[in-house]
Every structure is written in structure tokens, then in C-alpha cells.
Design a protein around this motif. Structure first.
Motif, mmCIF file in Angstrom:
data_model
loop_
_atom_site.group_PDB
_atom_site.id
_atom_site.type_symbol
_atom_site.label_atom_id
_atom_site.label_comp_id
_atom_site.label_asym_id
_atom_site.label_seq_id
_atom_site.Cartn_x
_atom_site.Cartn_y
_atom_site.Cartn_z
ATOM 1 N N ASP A 31 -30.733 -26.351 0.427
ATOM 2 C CA ASP A 31 -30.564 -27.044 -0.852
ATOM 3 C C ASP A 31 -30.186 -28.506 -0.636
ATOM 4 O O ASP A 31 -30.741 -29.408 -1.281
ATOM 5 C CB ASP A 31 -29.488 -26.328 -1.672
ATOM 6 N N GLU A 38 -33.237 -30.451 0.750
ATOM 7 C CA GLU A 38 -34.233 -30.737 -0.292
ATOM 8 C C GLU A 38 -33.742 -31.834 -1.244
ATOM 9 O O GLU A 38 -34.489 -32.766 -1.569
ATOM 10 C CB GLU A 38 -34.559 -29.475 -1.089
ATOM 11 N N LYS A 39 -32.497 -31.735 -1.674
ATOM 12 C CA LYS A 39 -31.973 -32.731 -2.609
ATOM 13 C C LYS A 39 -31.908 -34.117 -1.972
ATOM 14 O O LYS A 39 -32.236 -35.123 -2.614
ATOM 15 C CB LYS A 39 -30.578 -32.308 -3.093
ATOM 16 N N SER A 40 -31.498 -34.180 -0.711
ATOM 17 C CA SER A 40 -31.383 -35.475 -0.035
ATOM 18 C C SER A 40 -32.748 -36.112 0.185
ATOM 19 O O SER A 40 -32.936 -37.312 -0.042
ATOM 20 C CB SER A 40 -30.661 -35.310 1.312
ATOM 21 N N THR A 87 -35.387 -35.496 -1.558
ATOM 22 C CA THR A 87 -35.906 -35.848 -2.886
ATOM 23 C C THR A 87 -35.322 -37.171 -3.346
ATOM 24 O O THR A 87 -36.044 -38.054 -3.836
ATOM 25 C CB THR A 87 -35.584 -34.736 -3.905
ATOM 26 N N ARG A 88 -34.009 -37.339 -3.187
ATOM 27 C CA ARG A 88 -33.366 -38.599 -3.578
ATOM 28 C C ARG A 88 -33.902 -39.770 -2.762
ATOM 29 O O ARG A 88 -33.982 -40.895 -3.256
ATOM 30 C CB ARG A 88 -31.845 -38.507 -3.395
ATOM 31 N N TRP A 125 -39.395 -36.036 -0.093
ATOM 32 C CA TRP A 125 -39.590 -34.594 -0.124
ATOM 33 C C TRP A 125 -41.063 -34.200 -0.225
ATOM 34 O O TRP A 125 -41.555 -33.365 0.545
ATOM 35 C CB TRP A 125 -38.793 -33.972 -1.265
ATOM 36 N N SER A 167 -26.851 -37.383 2.688
ATOM 37 C CA SER A 167 -26.705 -35.923 2.668
ATOM 38 C C SER A 167 -25.253 -35.477 2.581
ATOM 39 O O SER A 167 -24.970 -34.340 2.209
ATOM 40 C CB SER A 167 -27.357 -35.305 3.917
#
Length: 264
Positions: free
Chosen positions: A135, A138-140, A142-143, A147, A176
């Protein structure tokens, strides 16, 4: 002369880091002279000036990177949310989790893309399960705007990405651990214009939740991405103000000469 963006007032922004009367020596040679600078949340502060004027040296003071240089001595006061970052009780490793750094040359670890991003959360014990790591990764990514480009090859080496992708991977790695401040030392100097534009768009997005301080030699970049600009010369902070004022109506003649290309 570059045209700064409209609406770059910092009047309502919250102070995040403050440097007061910072002096630095490398052995006997003094490199910074009485630098005082405020850096605000939810904004970008650009450090500009000729090569060797102390910009990167000052930037490295903000996360105590200069601690690892033999013979380097720092005096003065630097505070993060009002706390002295050079106080004996402050752990530099923990400080660097709060104050992330992105370097001039992309420096991904010789690990997979996934492990590059998971590295910080792993060493700081921020995740417990594989799902939590997945998670965060993916979030890092994406930001960092990466991604969609790498989601199908997370097991491949980070060093196999293009230069611009590597730099965004390094940004993903830095964010992250949810830092509060992001330091960027000429992050686009080795990149082509398209990759540079992506990094600048990313900075604009990240600044909504971060205090960003960037060293840049590009006047155009400083005008595009920053709300405040600080001009350094010969180890001294000559002038700092809202970016629009620095580029259109600076107070000091040296600033005027530099931003108009008369020297530097």
C-alpha cells in the motif's frame, strides 16, 4: 527575465523551518556567513545564486547531512516546528525521516523498484505486513507520478529506469516515510525538458502537503515552481522575498544583476 506565476503570496502560510545566523566552516574555510531564512509549509522556497555560493551547503544543514563531513562545523540555530534540530537529543536518522532529500543525480538503490520505495518504511518500522508495504509503495509511486509507468514491473531494478523515472523513484522513496519537509538539490539538472516538466508538476502537487526547499540554477524554474526565492552570493544570503518581487523588483542591486544575467 522569467515571469513568475500569479498568486504567490505567502502571507498566510505557516512557518515550518527557521534558520537564524547560520555559519558553517569546512576546516578553516568559512562557507556560510550569518544565514537567516524562514521556510513555510505548503510552499516551495527556491535557493538561487552562482555556483559555489553556499546554496547546497545551506540545504544540507537542514537535515544535518553535513554531520558526515570531517572537519565541518555549524553554528547558529535551525528549528523544525520550533525545535532545535542540532540539539543533542535529536537523532539525525529520525530527523531525516521528517526532512527528506532528493539529490542532483538520481541515486536509486541497486534493488527492485518496490524495494527502493519500501526501504524507508522498512528501516523505520512503519509497516508490519506485506499488504501494508504494498500500500505504501503504491501510494508513494502514485504521488510521485510513476505508478502507471512501473506498476507491472515492480520487481525490476530501479537502476534500469530512465533518468527522469529514476529521479521520480527517488522522490517516491523520499516521501514514502511521510516527511514534513522535502529538500531538492538541483533535481532536474541532469534531466531533459520533458522529464523536468514532470518533476516541476510533481513539486506543484507535493507542496500542498509539504514544505519544499529547492536549489536551482534555472531562473525559469525558480519562477515557475516557487513562492519565495532566496538569493545567495559568496556564502551570504543577500535577499529573500516573494518570488514575484525577486524577479521583478528586487531590493539589492546584486540580485537584480544576477536574475537579469549580468553575472553568475
Amino acid at each position: 527575465m522569467p515571469e513568475p506565476r500569479e498568486g504567490q503570496s505567502v502571507a498566510r502560510l505557516e512557518l515550518k523551518m527557521a534558520a537564524r545566523d547560520v555559519n558553517l566552516w569546512y576546516g578553516e574555510k568559512q562557507a556560510l556567513f550569518g544565514v537567516s531564512l524562514d521556510m513555510f509549509d505548503s510552499s516551495v522556497t527556491a535557493l538561487i545564486g552562482p555556483s559555489g555560493c553556499g546554496k547546497s551547503t545551506f540545504l544540507r544543514c537542514l537535515d544535518r547531512m553535513n554531520d558526515v563531513i570531517d572537519g565541518c562545523r555549524v553554528e547558529g540555530d535551525i528549528r523544525l516546528d520550533g525545535e532545535d534540530i542540532y540539539a543533542p537529543r535529536v537523532d539525525p536518522v529520525q530527523l531525516r525521516a521528517r526532512v527528506g532529500m532528493v539529490f542532483q543525480k538520481p541515486n536509486p538503490f541497486p534493488k527492485s523498484i518496490f524495494e527502493n520505495v519500501a526501504y524507508g518504511p522498512r528501516i523505520h518500522g512503519l509497516c508490519k505486513t506485506k499488504a501494508e508495504y504494498a500500500d505504501v509503495v503504491e501510494k508513494s509511486l502514485t504521488r510521485a507520478g510513476l505508478w502507471d509507468e512501473v506498476k507491472d514491473r515492480l520487481d525490476e531494478s530501479g537502476t534500469g529506469l530512465s533518468g527522469g523515472q529514476q529521479q521520480r523513484l527517488c522522490i517516491a522513496r523520499a516521501i514514502s516515510v511521510n516527511p514534513e519537509v522535502l529538500l531538492m538539490d538541483e533535481p532536474c539538472s541532469a534531466l531533459d525538458p520533458i522529464a523536468t516538466a514532470k518533476i516541476e508538476t510533481l513539486m506543484d502537487e507535493l507542496k500542498k502537503n509539504l514544505c519544499i526547499v529547492i536549489v536551482t540554477h534555472s531562473m525559469q524554474q525558480a519562477a515557475r515552481v516557487s513562492q519565495r526565492t532566496a538569493f545567495f552570493h559568496l556564502g551570504k544570503l543577500v535577499e529573500v522575498d516573494e518570488t514575484s518581487k525577486i524577479f521583478t523588483n528586487p531590493t539589492d542591486q546584486r540580485t537584480q544583476d544576477y536574475v537579469t544575467g549580468r553575472f553568475g
